[in-house]
Design a protein around this motif. Sequence first.
Motif, mmCIF file in Angstrom:
data_model
loop_
_atom_site.group_PDB
_atom_site.id
_atom_site.type_symbol
_atom_site.label_atom_id
_atom_site.label_comp_id
_atom_site.label_asym_id
_atom_site.label_seq_id
_atom_site.Cartn_x
_atom_site.Cartn_y
_atom_site.Cartn_z
ATOM 1 N N PRO A 198 0.811 -1.222 0.000
ATOM 2 C CA PRO A 198 0.000 0.000 0.000
ATOM 3 C C PRO A 198 0.841 1.266 0.000
ATOM 4 O O PRO A 198 0.475 2.266 -0.642
ATOM 5 N N TRP A 199 1.977 1.253 0.697
ATOM 6 C CA TRP A 199 2.845 2.428 0.717
ATOM 7 C C TRP A 199 3.404 2.702 -0.680
ATOM 8 O O TRP A 199 3.530 3.854 -1.102
ATOM 9 N N ALA A 200 3.689 1.652 -1.429
ATOM 10 C CA ALA A 200 4.172 1.819 -2.797
ATOM 11 C C ALA A 200 3.119 2.497 -3.670
ATOM 12 O O ALA A 200 3.434 3.393 -4.469
ATOM 13 N N PHE A 201 1.862 2.091 -3.519
ATOM 14 C CA PHE A 201 0.797 2.709 -4.322
ATOM 15 C C PHE A 201 0.575 4.168 -3.937
ATOM 16 O O PHE A 201 0.303 5.011 -4.804
ATOM 17 N N VAL A 202 0.673 4.484 -2.649
ATOM 18 C CA VAL A 202 0.536 5.879 -2.221
ATOM 19 C C VAL A 202 1.566 6.742 -2.937
ATOM 20 O O VAL A 202 1.253 7.805 -3.497
ATOM 21 N N GLN A 203 2.828 6.296 -2.940
ATOM 22 C CA GLN A 203 3.899 7.075 -3.569
ATOM 23 C C GLN A 203 3.729 7.144 -5.082
ATOM 24 O O GLN A 203 3.922 8.197 -5.699
ATOM 25 N N TRP A 204 3.394 5.996 -5.701
ATOM 26 C CA TRP A 204 3.254 5.960 -7.157
ATOM 27 C C TRP A 204 2.160 6.899 -7.627
ATOM 28 O O TRP A 204 2.333 7.642 -8.599
ATOM 29 N N LEU A 205 1.026 6.890 -6.951
ATOM 30 C CA LEU A 205 -0.095 7.727 -7.372
ATOM 31 C C LEU A 205 0.204 9.214 -7.203
ATOM 32 O O LEU A 205 -0.364 10.052 -7.906
ATOM 33 N N GLU A 206 1.111 9.534 -6.295
ATOM 34 C CA GLU A 206 1.495 10.935 -6.124
ATOM 35 C C GLU A 206 2.332 11.430 -7.304
ATOM 36 O O GLU A 206 2.296 12.607 -7.659
ATOM 37 N N LYS A 207 3.113 10.525 -7.918
ATOM 38 C CA LYS A 207 4.024 10.955 -8.982
ATOM 39 C C LYS A 207 3.599 10.487 -10.367
ATOM 40 O O LYS A 207 4.148 10.948 -11.365
ATOM 41 N N ALA A 208 2.617 9.584 -10.449
ATOM 42 C CA ALA A 208 2.283 8.960 -11.730
ATOM 43 C C ALA A 208 1.454 9.877 -12.627
ATOM 44 O O ALA A 208 0.611 10.642 -12.154
ATOM 45 N N THR A 209 1.696 9.771 -13.915
ATOM 46 C CA THR A 209 0.823 10.356 -14.925
ATOM 47 C C THR A 209 0.261 9.184 -15.719
ATOM 48 O O THR A 209 0.980 8.553 -16.504
ATOM 49 N N ILE A 210 -1.011 8.873 -15.513
ATOM 50 C CA ILE A 210 -1.610 7.671 -16.089
ATOM 51 C C ILE A 210 -2.622 8.083 -17.150
ATOM 52 O O ILE A 210 -3.553 8.835 -16.865
ATOM 53 N N GLU A 211 -2.444 7.587 -18.356
ATOM 54 C CA GLU A 211 -3.348 7.956 -19.445
ATOM 55 C C GLU A 211 -4.716 7.314 -19.283
ATOM 56 O O GLU A 211 -5.733 7.908 -19.634
ATOM 57 N N ALA A 254 -5.811 4.271 -0.842
ATOM 58 C CA ALA A 254 -4.461 3.769 -0.558
ATOM 59 C C ALA A 254 -3.910 4.222 0.791
ATOM 60 O O ALA A 254 -3.366 3.396 1.538
ATOM 61 N N PRO A 255 -4.012 5.519 1.175
ATOM 62 C CA PRO A 255 -3.486 5.896 2.496
ATOM 63 C C PRO A 255 -4.217 5.192 3.639
ATOM 64 O O PRO A 255 -3.583 4.794 4.632
ATOM 65 N N THR A 256 -5.546 5.027 3.518
ATOM 66 C CA THR A 256 -6.303 4.317 4.555
ATOM 67 C C THR A 256 -5.894 2.858 4.597
ATOM 68 O O THR A 256 -5.724 2.268 5.674
ATOM 69 N N TRP A 257 -5.736 2.259 3.440
ATOM 70 C CA TRP A 257 -5.272 0.875 3.326
ATOM 71 C C TRP A 257 -3.930 0.705 4.050
ATOM 72 O O TRP A 257 -3.729 -0.234 4.827
ATOM 73 N N MET A 258 -3.022 1.653 3.815
ATOM 74 C CA MET A 258 -1.713 1.594 4.458
ATOM 75 C C MET A 258 -1.838 1.727 5.978
ATOM 76 O O MET A 258 -1.281 0.931 6.739
ATOM 77 N N ASN A 259 -2.603 2.719 6.437
ATOM 78 C CA ASN A 259 -2.710 2.974 7.871
ATOM 79 C C ASN A 259 -3.415 1.840 8.609
ATOM 80 O O ASN A 259 -2.995 1.434 9.694
ATOM 81 N N VAL A 260 -4.497 1.330 8.021
ATOM 82 C CA VAL A 260 -5.217 0.221 8.663
ATOM 83 C C VAL A 260 -4.329 -1.016 8.742
ATOM 84 O O VAL A 260 -4.301 -1.710 9.763
ATOM 85 N N SER A 261 -3.577 -1.299 7.669
ATOM 86 C CA SER A 261 -2.696 -2.467 7.667
ATOM 87 C C SER A 261 -1.621 -2.343 8.744
ATOM 88 O O SER A 261 -1.302 -3.318 9.445
ATOM 89 N N TYR A 296 -6.907 -3.960 3.151
ATOM 90 C CA TYR A 296 -7.571 -3.333 2.008
ATOM 91 C C TYR A 296 -9.079 -3.480 2.082
ATOM 92 O O TYR A 296 -9.832 -2.536 1.813
ATOM 93 N N ALA A 297 -9.552 -4.675 2.444
ATOM 94 C CA ALA A 297 -10.991 -4.921 2.506
ATOM 95 C C ALA A 297 -11.661 -3.954 3.483
ATOM 96 O O ALA A 297 -12.722 -3.387 3.195
ATOM 97 N N VAL A 298 -11.043 -3.744 4.649
ATOM 98 C CA VAL A 298 -11.598 -2.814 5.640
ATOM 99 C C VAL A 298 -11.514 -1.380 5.127
ATOM 100 O O VAL A 298 -12.470 -0.601 5.247
ATOM 101 N N ALA A 299 -10.372 -1.010 4.529
ATOM 102 C CA ALA A 299 -10.210 0.362 4.040
ATOM 103 C C ALA A 299 -11.257 0.699 2.985
ATOM 104 O O ALA A 299 -11.843 1.792 3.001
ATOM 105 N N SER A 300 -11.522 -0.225 2.071
ATOM 106 C CA SER A 300 -12.515 0.058 1.036
ATOM 107 C C SER A 300 -13.904 0.200 1.643
ATOM 108 O O SER A 300 -14.691 1.058 1.223
ATOM 109 N N ALA A 301 -14.210 -0.628 2.650
ATOM 110 C CA ALA A 301 -15.515 -0.517 3.318
ATOM 111 C C ALA A 301 -15.630 0.816 4.051
ATOM 112 O O ALA A 301 -16.705 1.442 4.061
#
Length: 333
Positions: free
Chosen positions: A117-130, A201-208, A230-235
């Motif tokens: 989850p920490w990887a996704f938090v960082q990636w989404l901050e810097k990513a440009t996704i078409e 993603a940040p909630t997923w990271m913190n809950v985990s 992740y399941a709890v964070a999405s809920a």
Amino acid sequence: MGRASPILLVLLAFGSFFATYNLLTLVMRKTDGASGKISPKFHVALTATDAPYSKWQCRIMYYWYKKMKDLPGSDMGGFTRVLHSGNPDNLMEEIPTVVVDPLPEGLDRGYIVLNRPWAFVQWLEKATIEEDYILMAEPDHIFVNPLPNLALGGHPAAFSFFYINPSENEKIIRKYYPEEKGPVTNVDPIGNSPSDLEKIAPTWMNVSLQMKDDPETDKAFGWVLEMYGYAVASALHGVQHTLRKDFMLQPPWDMEVGEKFIIHYTYGCDYNMKGELTYGKIGEWRFDKRSHLRGPPPRNIPLPPPGVPESVVRLVKSVNEATANIPNWDTEE
């Protein structure tokens, strides 16, 4: 899959050992000859380490992504390996990769999956996704059929894992998903498959991390703790998923490939020479990814004996095809 940031809808493919790790939001809008509508593409995001065990799986996964990407029925778009080692490795030119940092030393308590989850938090901050959609995948996934965008009416789609049982763990789940949020059945039996990934993603990271810090939770959830996170964070964010059994199959328990989309080879496959499963006991014939922790499996693995399910045969043939066509297979680490 679902919505990320203002626009990003997420697809997650997770099932994985570390997922594990599951499948997300794909929207099932096929090309309509009358209206001219075309299904939106999704971006495939793969989290990985720089360990030899992770590298060889990523190479096989990327081979099958490229082979399936442009086939009829596929809505696959771009691809990113999110490498959470903090440093580039020798696959940077072979596989499109973004390098992010691991968690601070000691924070994962030896449970390396918490870096996901920490990887996704960082990636989404810097990513440009078409693409407007993201499929969150894992190294031990092999595409066996072209994957369409499966998010139904904007709802995330996810694979249902039999070993994720929120209702059977209600006492523990309530530590992170209080009663005022709703019934425990709101927590889907999934791994990582967010719909609003940038928000979740940040909630997923913190809950985990909270779960890992709680001895009772850590003991109860074990190696799937981050999936429960992740399941709890999405809920907590009000996201519910369409559960798709055809998202993936997991040999040796799922025996037929059929029209399923992904082989998730998280379990060892052990058989005697009569083709009988000897799970829990090393077989006369076996394929187990954990047999290759320090380097890649050899090319041309022997096929299983007669009587072994189609799913296992297809897995071995898929690995063999990839290793036969990936340059420097035996020398790369």
